[in-house]
Write an enzyme that holds these catalytic residues in place. Structure first.
Site, short mmCIF file in Angstrom:
data_model
loop_
_atom_site.label_atom_id
_atom_site.label_comp_id
_atom_site.label_asym_id
_atom_site.label_seq_id
_atom_site.Cartn_x
_atom_site.Cartn_y
_atom_site.Cartn_z
N ARG A 56 -11.24 1.42 -10.66
CA ARG A 56 -10.44 2.63 -10.80
C ARG A 56 -10.54 3.17 -12.23
O ARG A 56 -10.99 2.46 -13.14
CB ARG A 56 -8.98 2.34 -10.46
CG ARG A 56 -8.75 2.06 -8.98
CD ARG A 56 -7.27 1.89 -8.66
NE ARG A 56 -7.06 1.69 -7.24
CZ ARG A 56 -5.86 1.59 -6.67
NH1 ARG A 56 -4.77 1.67 -7.41
NH2 ARG A 56 -5.76 1.41 -5.36
N ASP B 44 0.82 -1.20 0.00
CA ASP B 44 0.00 0.00 0.00
C ASP B 44 0.86 1.26 0.00
O ASP B 44 1.96 1.28 0.55
CB ASP B 44 -0.90 -0.01 1.24
CG ASP B 44 -2.03 1.02 1.15
OD1 ASP B 44 -2.35 1.46 0.04
OD2 ASP B 44 -2.57 1.37 2.21
N GLY B 45 0.32 2.32 -0.61
CA GLY B 45 0.97 3.62 -0.53
C GLY B 45 1.60 4.13 -1.81
O GLY B 45 2.21 5.21 -1.81
N ARG C 33 1.50 -4.87 6.18
CA ARG C 33 0.84 -3.84 5.39
C ARG C 33 1.63 -2.55 5.52
O ARG C 33 1.93 -2.10 6.62
CB ARG C 33 -0.60 -3.60 5.84
CG ARG C 33 -1.25 -2.52 4.96
CD ARG C 33 -2.74 -2.40 5.12
NE ARG C 33 -3.25 -1.47 4.11
CZ ARG C 33 -4.43 -1.54 3.56
NH1 ARG C 33 -5.26 -2.51 3.87
NH2 ARG C 33 -4.82 -0.64 2.66
N GLY D 67 0.16 5.33 -4.54
CA GLY D 67 -0.47 6.57 -4.96
C GLY D 67 -0.10 7.74 -4.09
O GLY D 67 0.18 8.84 -4.57
N THR E 194 -9.97 -7.21 -6.91
CA THR E 194 -11.14 -7.11 -7.78
C THR E 194 -11.74 -5.71 -7.72
O THR E 194 -12.29 -5.22 -8.70
CB THR E 194 -12.21 -8.15 -7.36
OG1 THR E 194 -12.52 -7.99 -5.97
CG2 THR E 194 -11.72 -9.57 -7.58
N LEU F 152 11.96 -20.27 -3.22
CA LEU F 152 10.84 -19.44 -2.80
C LEU F 152 9.68 -19.51 -3.79
O LEU F 152 9.89 -19.49 -4.99
CB LEU F 152 11.31 -17.98 -2.68
CG LEU F 152 10.23 -16.92 -2.50
CD1 LEU F 152 9.64 -17.00 -1.09
CD2 LEU F 152 10.81 -15.52 -2.75
N HIS G 147 3.42 3.35 -8.70
CA HIS G 147 3.40 1.92 -9.01
C HIS G 147 4.71 1.49 -9.67
O HIS G 147 5.24 0.41 -9.37
CB HIS G 147 2.22 1.59 -9.93
CG HIS G 147 0.89 1.85 -9.30
ND1 HIS G 147 0.48 1.24 -8.15
CD2 HIS G 147 -0.14 2.68 -9.68
CE1 HIS G 147 -0.74 1.66 -7.83
NE2 HIS G 147 -1.14 2.53 -8.74
#
Length: 256
Positions: A72, A21-22, A189, A24, A67, A132, A38
């Protein structure tokens, strides 16, 4: 001493999930369009994947596109799809070099046809890697996943292959996108938001939650290692009392 040096590699979480998150807000603070955030977040994905592989994490799941994100503005969605698939294609040789297996969960059929085809090609190219497992949650939401699982079980009941009385937690888990991987031990988060945002709701029942003010484009290896270290300082009781967390011989049980 760095956080990486403080980590006890004998008590690592098997599965770490991240809500990235973050992007934008990071871009807005700098006067850029959201897509720039992004784009810069790609570096964080690369660093975090490398960090997880370096210390021996088995599964790393990244919430890349929900979803709800389909709602947007089209320009942002198109740019995100192009960035996601382009990055995956570009990084696939590196994933193979580092023995990383790429997986994806979500309503992949909803992706643009070209994007879905390229994604599945990348998944195929890494399917035999044994290090991984990097799991991308694309066009994913937990309510969509659980609803799909319920529908599948209803069809099996209707067909006579599943007895409603036999449905258990394990039955539900076996119908989820994550059926072949352990539930997350740790959820990270970024960007300071204190919510789960429709992500892995069933799987997070006993997951440790870690929130950081750092925006995703600024998240680096040491940030990841700090989250792992702080996870290792917690006592995971799974509904039991501390006094119950002992081994059969009476010795203290591993808190993790």
């Amino acid at each position: 001493m760095t956080y990486k040096e403080k980590i006890d590699k004998s008590r690592l979480p098997a599965h770490v999930a991240i809500i990235m998150d973050g992007n934008g807000r990071w871009a807005k603070q700098r006067g850029y369009d959201r897509i720039v955030g992004h784009q810069n977040g790609v570096t964080s994905v690369r660093e975090t994947t490398e960090a997880a592989a370096e210390i021996g994490i088995k599964y790393l799941t990244l919430y890349a596109f929900s979803t709800e994100n389909w709602g947007r503005p089209k320009q942002e969605v198109d740019a995100l799809m192009e960035l996601l698939v382009g990055t995956i294609e570009k990084e696939t040789p590196t994933l193979n070099k580092n023995n990383v297996r790429l997986l994806a969960i979500g309503d992949l059929a909803r992706l643009p046809e070209g994007a879905e085809k390229k994604l599945r090609n990348c998944l195929k190219q890494t399917e035999n890697n044994t290090g991984l497992s990097l799991v991308l949650a694309l066009s994913y939401s937990s309510r969509w996943e659980i609803t799909a699982a319920v529908k599948a079980m209803c069809q099996e009941v209707k067909a006579g292959s599943l007895n409603p009385d036999d449905i258990s937690d394990e039955t539900v888990s076996s119908h989820l996108n994550t059926c072949n991987m352990p539930d997350p031990d740790l959820l990270i988060r970024t960007s300071g938001e204190l919510r789960i945002s429709n992500f892995l709701l069933w799987q997070l029942a006993y997951t440790e939650l870690y929130f950081t003010e750092t925006h995703w484009p600024d998240f680096r290896k040491e940030n990841f290692y700090q989250a792992i270290y702080e996870y290792q300082q917690r006592e995971r009781r799974f509904g039991k009392q501390s006094e119950q967390l002992t081994t059969e011989n009476g010795e203290p049980k591993n808190n993790l």
